[in-house]
Design an enzyme around this catalytic site. Sequence first.
Site, PDB file in Angstrom:
ATOM      1  N   SER A  97      60.910   4.187  72.278  1.00 17.47           N
ATOM      2  CA  SER A  97      61.190   2.987  71.489  1.00 17.47           C
ATOM      3  C   SER A  97      60.252   1.822  71.854  1.00 17.47           C
ATOM      4  O   SER A  97      59.046   1.964  71.775  1.00 17.47           O
ATOM      5  CB  SER A  97      62.663   2.618  71.645  1.00 17.47           C
ATOM      6  OG  SER A  97      63.016   1.600  70.748  1.00 17.47           O
ATOM      7  N   ASP A 131      58.001  -1.785  66.770  1.00 10.25           N
ATOM      8  CA  ASP A 131      57.938  -1.127  68.081  1.00 10.25           C
ATOM      9  C   ASP A 131      57.470   0.318  67.832  1.00 10.25           C
ATOM     10  O   ASP A 131      57.120   0.668  66.703  1.00 10.25           O
ATOM     11  CB  ASP A 131      59.269  -1.214  68.833  1.00 10.25           C
ATOM     12  CG  ASP A 131      60.399  -0.488  68.132  1.00 10.25           C
ATOM     13  OD1 ASP A 131      60.299  -0.277  66.910  1.00 10.25           O
ATOM     14  OD2 ASP A 131      61.387  -0.122  68.788  1.00 10.25           O
ATOM     15  N   ASP A 136      58.820   3.292  67.670  1.00 14.30           N
ATOM     16  CA  ASP A 136      59.538   4.186  66.743  1.00 14.30           C
ATOM     17  C   ASP A 136      59.960   3.457  65.462  1.00 14.30           C
ATOM     18  O   ASP A 136      60.697   4.021  64.644  1.00 14.30           O
ATOM     19  CB  ASP A 136      60.731   4.868  67.421  1.00 14.30           C
ATOM     20  CG  ASP A 136      61.844   3.898  67.773  1.00 14.30           C
ATOM     21  OD1 ASP A 136      61.557   2.708  68.003  1.00 14.30           O
ATOM     22  OD2 ASP A 136      63.007   4.331  67.827  1.00 14.30           O
ATOM     23  N   ASP A 152      61.966   1.231  64.402  1.00 18.00           N
ATOM     24  CA  ASP A 152      63.296   0.816  63.933  1.00 18.00           C
ATOM     25  C   ASP A 152      63.418  -0.712  63.973  1.00 18.00           C
ATOM     26  O   ASP A 152      64.366  -1.275  63.446  1.00 18.00           O
ATOM     27  CB  ASP A 152      64.428   1.487  64.727  1.00 18.00           C
ATOM     28  CG  ASP A 152      64.375   1.194  66.206  1.00 18.00           C
ATOM     29  OD1 ASP A 152      63.311   0.774  66.702  1.00 18.00           O
ATOM     30  OD2 ASP A 152      65.400   1.386  66.880  1.00 18.00           O
TER      31      ASP A 152
HETATM   32 MG    MG Z   1      62.884   1.182  68.689  1.00 19.38          MG
END
Ligand code: MG
Length: 447
Positions: free
Chosen positions: A93, A235, A237, A239
């Site tokens: 992440s 970031d 990943d 999200d």
């Molecule tokens: Mg993330």
Amino acid sequence: MISVSGVRGIVGGALLPEVVAKFSAAFARLTQKGVVVVGSDTRTSNQMFRYAVFSGLLSSGSEVVDVGICPTPSLQLMVEKLGASGGIAITGSHNPVEWNALKFIRSDGLFLYPEQGKKLLQIYAKERIPRVKWDGIKEVHQNTLAIENHLSKVLKIVDREKIKKKGFKVVLDACNGAGALISPQLIRRLGGKAIELNCRPDGIFAHPPEPIPSHLKQLSEVVKSEGADIGFAHDIDADRVAIVTEKGDILPEDYSLLLIAKFVLSKRKGLVVTNLSTTQALDDVAAEFSSSVQRTKVGDIHVSRCMKEKKAVIGGEGNGGVIIPEIHYARDGIAAIALLLEYLAEASEPLSTLANKLPRYYMVKKKLQFAKGDFSLLKNRLEKEFKEEKLDFLDGIKIILKEGWIHIRPSGTEPVIRIITEAKTRKEAENLNQLAVNQIRYAEGRR
Ligand code: MG
């Protein structure tokens, strides 16, 4: 670090392939040997962990669908689409490059609820997890549709023609993470010019990956030099999303949720959900549209779960993680970009003006060393000290005062307590934080 929300650690330190394989085998048992969808961000350690995840899952009888490198929200949507029993996201992440982690996903695309996380830990703690024999080993299938599936879902929730007419110039900083594979495409399909910054999905991070203002100076420079309408940063990943205005101003992280909530509520009244540590400005925005805010414990799964149960219209966290229920009940930086561009297309003002109109508060965050077991003593003391004020004990203790609020909670993973305060001015927020620190030190002295 093992917790009910997953396992994370330093690569080559505590996070080893054998740990990852055993966790994956435990997850195969939890999901009763069903189909498990596996995806990862761009970290260079992922090649090693992917094979460990496959081994663990296959050894305990799961069938595997490998969707390759994709954002975590794209993977969550694929679990739902394929009707799989679950999913595993291999992603560190927003954490620095030396970190990695596994996040476990339910059949509905949400992360495991805490009670399921506990069950997984119980299976993991067993000395020997049951494994299948040679004739019980299933297959790994490749599937390359995660990005396209996600894109087509996101494109459906916005007015594409309206956005296309504006021909926005957008800078996208993916920090060489998984967002590089989807967000530039999204911007182009919305008729915009995507200026790609750090969009080589090779896992060599161009700057620290957490999308917080101090890491986004390069993005701000490029937005200004290109004369762009807006800049976005994900970031690794994807999200989460952070925003830079056309003037190059880096907006505080919580502005992503505030701007989107304002836009969504202007079209549809309804419940807003966020955690106890998110800005009061969200309540002000909700009040503008006669809507209310429900607060949950800190942790994205608590927000997701509450949104799903209460049918909220918008929600998320102050860290740039926005949840848009029309797509799913998961943080989704890609869907957030689409809605922000639609907002910008509808508004007759530039982004900097829209941002300036938001209610402004100041937040101060501190962390103090504190033995975990001693929190109840501190809580009793604070309860007595602030008995005249409005108190909330859902997660640690939150004290709501006239001039602002104080939220004190023990960390789930470290022997520290977090003290977050917010007020109308920086000075007041700092004063509240100091007041809390003094109370904690006093309680410690009494121990
Ligand atoms: Mg993330």
